[in-house]
Design an enzyme around this catalytic site. Structure first.
Site, PDB file in Angstrom:
ATOM      1  N   LYS A   1       0.679  -1.144  -0.099  1.00  0.00           N
ATOM      2  CA  LYS A   1      -0.140   0.055  -0.241  1.00  0.00           C
ATOM      3  C   LYS A   1       0.880   1.187  -0.046  1.00  0.00           C
ATOM      4  O   LYS A   1       2.220   1.400   0.319  1.00  0.00           O
ATOM      5  CB  LYS A   1      -1.001  -0.157   1.363  1.00  0.00           C
ATOM      6  CG  LYS A   1      -0.220   0.160   2.481  1.00  0.00           C
ATOM      7  CD  LYS A   1       0.070   1.598   3.215  1.00  0.00           C
ATOM      8  CE  LYS A   1       1.021   1.397   4.385  1.00  0.00           C
ATOM      9  NZ  LYS A   1       1.611   2.692   4.781  1.00  0.00           N
TER      10      LYS A   1
ATOM     11  N   ASP B   1      -1.414  -1.532  10.812  1.00  0.00           N
ATOM     12  CA  ASP B   1      -1.563  -1.532   9.232  1.00  0.00           C
ATOM     13  C   ASP B   1      -2.525  -2.721   8.952  1.00  0.00           C
ATOM     14  O   ASP B   1      -3.086  -2.906   7.748  1.00  0.00           O
ATOM     15  CB  ASP B   1      -0.774  -1.180   8.409  1.00  0.00           C
ATOM     16  CG  ASP B   1      -0.178  -0.044   8.396  1.00  0.00           C
ATOM     17  OD1 ASP B   1      -0.828   0.845   8.919  1.00  0.00           O
ATOM     18  OD2 ASP B   1       1.032   0.113   8.074  1.00  0.00           O
TER      19      ASP B   1
END
Length: 280
Positions: free
Chosen positions: A8, A133
């Site tokens: 990401k 995350d």
């Protein structure tokens, strides 16, 4: 089972406060990119056995893949074991959630492998115990992440945007970056709402004008080379460039594949880990 665990970037990273336990309260826009680790899973009689294509990556309790498998199996009383092979492509300690996305893939795959009836919310609650995350990585795509990263609101997809990623030849400790961040010295915050609107309307220039990562205050000061990479990318036709997460990966958006290719070619002569990819 064979799975892909996608990396990401942060299109924004805002810090809106700090909890009593020292964790920072965040407001971030996260976006998956088409750069992934490949993982294969196989049931075995017992134990968690991890192997990896990169010799410098630990395959014991220090690895988030191992931690995630252990937590999952202990939580759901699974007595069988699993063999996991990790083919690592996402740069390590790069601000791209490489370890977190692998951990998320472990949860999702073990759920299938052992035929468990568990929803994503339950997996996300488990994920927080591994890293901030991980809940986002379970959902993926385009999302607003708040709290310590555990409150996820999916956003309209922001796909097929051309990116060049440059990861210099060093890693950055997320813990250290947050430790050196002085919240009292932050005066300008990202306009997250304007950014979400620009992304929904796919106005790339507006997205680039509004992207902001407050952790750049710490990491760029410590590593001036990152500022130079950003400036070089803009000079080579990028519409905007920014650091992802706590760094040190710098990404740049391009509206033209030819410009992106030129930028990639230039940085490839200086750094080993350079990628052309797209948002997904």
């Amino acid at each position: 089972m064979l799975v892909k665990a996608y990396g990401k970037i942060n299109i924004s990273l805002d810090i809106v406060g700090k909890r009593e336990d020292g964790y920072h309260l965040l407001k971030m826009i996260m976006q998956n990119v088409d750069l992934y680790d490949s993982m294969s899973f196989q049931k075995c009689n017992k134990g968690i056995n991890i192997s990896c294509n990169k010799p410098y990556i630990p395959t014991d309790e220090k690895n988030l893949v191992y931690k995630a498998a252990k937590l999952f199996m202990e939580t759901y009383n699974i007595s069988e074991g699993v063999n996991i092979y990790l083919k690592k492509n996402i740069p390590v300690a790069a601000g791209m959630a490489g370890g977190s996305t692998d951990a998320a893939a472990v949860f999702k795959t073990l759920k299938e492998l052992f035929e468990m009836d568990i929803d994503d919310n339950e997996l996300m609650n488990l994920g927080v115990k591994i890293g901030a995350d991980v809940p986002y990585c379970i959902i993926g795509g385009t999302a607003l992440c708040e709290g310590i990263g555990d409150i996820i609101t999916p956003l309209a997809p922001f796909k097929n945007q051309i990116l060049v990623l440059v990861k210099p030849n060093f890693g950055v400790s997320t813990k250290e970056v947050y430790k050196n961040l002085d919240i009292s010295k932050i005066f300008k915050h990202p306009d997250t709402e304007a950014l979400i609107k620009a992304m929904e309307e796919e106005k790339l220039q507006d997205v680039c004008n509004n992207m902001k990562n407050l952790l750049e205050n710490v990491t760029l000061r410590k590593y001036p080379v990152l500022k130079r990479i950003k400036e070089d990318m803009i000079r080579m036709g990028a519409m905007g460039a920014m650091m992802s997460g706590s760094g040190p990966t710098i990404f740049a958006f391009f509206d033209d594949m030819l410009k992106a290719q030129r930028c990639y070619d230039k940085f490839k002569t200086q750094y080993k880990e350079v990628y052309i990819t797209r948002t997904i």
